[in-house]
Enzyme design. Structure first.
Site, PDB file in Angstrom:
ATOM      1  N   LYS A 116       8.847   3.073  -4.817  1.00  0.00           N
ATOM      2  CA  LYS A 116       9.469   1.927  -4.155  1.00  0.00           C
ATOM      3  C   LYS A 116      10.387   1.099  -5.060  1.00  0.00           C
ATOM      4  CE  LYS A 116       6.375   1.226  -0.295  1.00  0.00           C
ATOM      5  NZ  LYS A 116       5.674   0.255   0.527  1.00  0.00           N
ATOM      6  N   GLY A 161      -3.071 -12.117  -3.394  1.00  0.00           N
ATOM      7  CA  GLY A 161      -2.524 -10.913  -3.999  1.00  0.00           C
ATOM      8  C   GLY A 161      -1.037 -11.009  -4.265  1.00  0.00           C
ATOM      9  N   GLY A 220       2.307  -4.768  -4.118  1.00  0.00           N
ATOM     10  CA  GLY A 220       3.424  -4.327  -3.286  1.00  0.00           C
ATOM     11  C   GLY A 220       3.405  -4.916  -1.883  1.00  0.00           C
ATOM     12  N   GLY A 253      -3.940  -4.592   9.525  1.00  0.00           N
ATOM     13  CA  GLY A 253      -2.708  -4.000   9.027  1.00  0.00           C
ATOM     14  C   GLY A 253      -2.119  -2.883   9.872  1.00  0.00           C
TER      15      GLY A 253
HETATM   16  P1  NDP Z   1      -0.843  -2.719  -5.124  1.00  0.00           P
HETATM   17  O1  NDP Z   1      -1.579  -1.900  -6.111  1.00  0.00           O
HETATM   18  O2  NDP Z   1       0.605  -2.909  -5.259  1.00  0.00           O
HETATM   19  O3  NDP Z   1      -1.489  -4.189  -5.048  1.00  0.00           O
HETATM   20  C1  NDP Z   1      -2.867  -4.348  -4.979  1.00  0.00           C
HETATM   21  C2  NDP Z   1      -3.203  -5.819  -4.952  1.00  0.00           C
HETATM   22  O4  NDP Z   1      -4.622  -5.932  -4.803  1.00  0.00           O
HETATM   23  C3  NDP Z   1      -2.842  -6.575  -6.210  1.00  0.00           C
HETATM   24  O5  NDP Z   1      -2.501  -7.903  -5.868  1.00  0.00           O
HETATM   25  C4  NDP Z   1      -4.143  -6.523  -7.005  1.00  0.00           C
HETATM   26  O6  NDP Z   1      -4.270  -7.592  -7.917  1.00  0.00           O
HETATM   27  C5  NDP Z   1      -5.149  -6.680  -5.912  1.00  0.00           C
HETATM   28  N1  NDP Z   1      -6.466  -6.139  -6.258  1.00  0.00           N
HETATM   29  C6  NDP Z   1      -6.810  -4.843  -6.339  1.00  0.00           C
HETATM   30  N2  NDP Z   1      -8.111  -4.735  -6.675  1.00  0.00           N
HETATM   31  C7  NDP Z   1      -8.581  -5.981  -6.846  1.00  0.00           C
HETATM   32  C8  NDP Z   1      -9.830  -6.538  -7.207  1.00  0.00           C
HETATM   33  N3  NDP Z   1     -10.884  -5.772  -7.452  1.00  0.00           N
HETATM   34  N4  NDP Z   1      -9.935  -7.880  -7.236  1.00  0.00           N
HETATM   35  C9  NDP Z   1      -8.890  -8.641  -6.966  1.00  0.00           C
HETATM   36  N5  NDP Z   1      -7.678  -8.183  -6.646  1.00  0.00           N
HETATM   37  C10 NDP Z   1      -7.525  -6.883  -6.577  1.00  0.00           C
HETATM   38  O7  NDP Z   1      -1.193  -2.073  -3.688  1.00  0.00           O
HETATM   39  P2  NDP Z   1      -0.446  -2.267  -2.297  1.00  0.00           P
HETATM   40  O8  NDP Z   1       0.086  -3.628  -2.208  1.00  0.00           O
HETATM   41  O9  NDP Z   1       0.453  -1.135  -2.079  1.00  0.00           O
HETATM   42  O10 NDP Z   1      -1.659  -2.089  -1.269  1.00  0.00           O
HETATM   43  C11 NDP Z   1      -2.620  -3.105  -1.076  1.00  0.00           C
HETATM   44  C12 NDP Z   1      -3.317  -2.870   0.264  1.00  0.00           C
HETATM   45  O11 NDP Z   1      -2.370  -3.023   1.309  1.00  0.00           O
HETATM   46  C13 NDP Z   1      -3.915  -1.495   0.431  1.00  0.00           C
HETATM   47  O12 NDP Z   1      -5.154  -1.614   1.072  1.00  0.00           O
HETATM   48  C14 NDP Z   1      -2.935  -0.779   1.329  1.00  0.00           C
HETATM   49  O13 NDP Z   1      -3.548   0.197   2.134  1.00  0.00           O
HETATM   50  C15 NDP Z   1      -2.433  -1.929   2.187  1.00  0.00           C
HETATM   51  N6  NDP Z   1      -1.082  -1.730   2.712  1.00  0.00           N
HETATM   52  C16 NDP Z   1      -0.882  -1.944   4.047  1.00  0.00           C
HETATM   53  C17 NDP Z   1       0.360  -1.821   4.592  1.00  0.00           C
HETATM   54  C18 NDP Z   1       0.522  -2.044   6.057  1.00  0.00           C
HETATM   55  O14 NDP Z   1       1.602  -1.771   6.593  1.00  0.00           O
HETATM   56  N7  NDP Z   1      -0.474  -2.537   6.744  1.00  0.00           N
HETATM   57  C19 NDP Z   1       1.536  -1.477   3.770  1.00  0.00           C
HETATM   58  C20 NDP Z   1       1.225  -1.288   2.381  1.00  0.00           C
HETATM   59  C21 NDP Z   1      -0.040  -1.413   1.891  1.00  0.00           C
HETATM   60  P3  NDP Z   1      -3.782  -7.443  -9.458  1.00  0.00           P
HETATM   61  O15 NDP Z   1      -2.335  -7.718  -9.459  1.00  0.00           O
HETATM   62  O16 NDP Z   1      -4.470  -8.526 -10.172  1.00  0.00           O
HETATM   63  O17 NDP Z   1      -4.146  -6.074  -9.893  1.00  0.00           O
END
Ligand code: NDP
Length: 287
Positions: free
Chosen positions: A72, A132, A135, A256
């Site tokens: 992306k 969060g 992405g 979502g």
């Molecule tokens: P990223 O890896 O880009 O982001 C993940 C986010 O989750 C970050 O902010 C991260 O924080 C946080 N995070 C992960 N684990 C933990 C934890 N244990 N405690 C606290 N914060 C945590 O992933 P995406 O943004 O691509 O995906 C995130 C979710 O969104 C997924 O479940 C995905 O399936 C869903 N999604 C849904 C879409 C839709 O159209 N409905 C589109 C895209 C994604 P940190 O920065 O601190 O690591």
């Protein structure tokens, strides 16, 4: 089955992995329903091969493509033009190819805004609390600010994306009317105060996604209030612990699934100029 000819146009998904994606079914079905002569395929392409893939697609005259992780960010750099939302976030999920000129868009945030609106919730001019800065969260943040949400408090729960988020927040404060603030997650009282006068709370993290379905960021359910709409980007499971507990506290909720559907619909519109027949797609692939 589809009748492919020498005229059939190409649409596709690039990323790795891609085999699980619902996008091929969604877009092929929509093209069939509308009698549009495109076929949509999924190509498993790692990040370092994206330049070659783009070169090939450009040469072969593909109409456009979606990009999922991990492409992306790099895809934005490979495009000739970049939409305002993609420019601010540095990410895109959609490329439109106009006779060799590639324009990058990000439709995840568009999908989010439509999913919220279709729940009958109006967040324009209101306040949002966003959990969060990855992405999905960034796409939501940028589109919400561009579309007229008045104030957004972003809570970065860990550290990975903090400096990138700081840059994006600075750009949004400079270029939009929205007042955006980035918070650490170390003081739950700041989060409580933010939620208290928010119209919407969004989980933009993967916390609560299968298989870790017993997890939630909001462990103190007294933070919920009945005027709050709670949205989770997660679609597996459809009802996360966050949404279940919010519902129990009297909140309206959204998941979502339709964000995913409507990001697809927005990409489809960019490529074809047509509205995706979302009711049919919902019934077949999102129920
Ligand atoms: P990223 O890896 O880009 O982001 C993940 C986010 O989750 C970050 O902010 C991260 O924080 C946080 N995070 C992960 N684990 C933990 C934890 N244990 N405690 C606290 N914060 C945590 O992933 P995406 O943004 O691509 O995906 C995130 C979710 O969104 C997924 O479940 C995905 O399936 C869903 N999604 C849904 C879409 C839709 O159209 N409905 C589109 C895209 C994604 P940190 O920065 O601190 O690591």
């Amino acid at each position: 089955s589809k009748h492919i000819t020498g005229h059939t146009g190409l649409l596709c998904l690039l990323g790795s992995p891609v085999a699980h994606s619902v996008s091929p079914e969604m877009h092929n079905e929509a093209c069939d329903q509308l009698g549009l002569d495109y076929t949509y395929l999924a190509f498993d392409v790692p990040e370092d091969k994206m330049p070659e893939a783009v070169q090939g697609l450009r040469t072969m005259g593909a109409r456009g493509w979606n990009i999922t992780m991990p492409g992306k960010n790099i895809m934005c750099k490979l495009a000739d033009k970049v939409s305002p939302a993609s420019e601010i976030s540095g990410a895109c999920n959609t490329i439109v190819n106009d006779n060799g000129v590639l324009t990058a868009y990000t439709t995840d945030g568009v999908g989010f805004m439509r999913a919220v609106a279709e729940n009958g919730v109006d967040i324009i001019g209101k306040k949002m609390t966003l959990l969060g800065a990855g992405g999905a969260a960034t796409a939501i943040l940028v589109q919400a600010a561009l579309d007229g949400v008045a104030e957004i408090n972003v809570f970065n729960v860990r550290d990975n994306f903090f400096s990138r988020a700081e840059e994006i927040v600075a750009k949004l404060n400079e270029r939009t009317e929205c007042k955006v603030t980035l918070h650490d997650f170390d003081d739950p009282e700041i989060l409580r105060a933010s939620i208290a006068d928010s119209a919407i709370l969004v989980n933009g993290t993967s916390v609560g996604m299968a298989p870790n379905v017993d997890r939630t960021i909001i462990t103190d359910t007294s933070m919920f209030h009945k005027d709050l709409f709670v949205f989770d980007v997660i679609y597996n499971p459809q009802e996360t612990r966050l949404l279940r507990e919010a519902k129990e506290a009297g909140c309206r909720t959204g998941n979502g699934m339709y964000m995913l559907l409507y990001q697809g619909a927005a990409s489809f519109k960019l490529w074809t100029g047509e509205e995706m027949p979302v009711e049919i797609i919902k019934e077949k692939y999102f129920s």
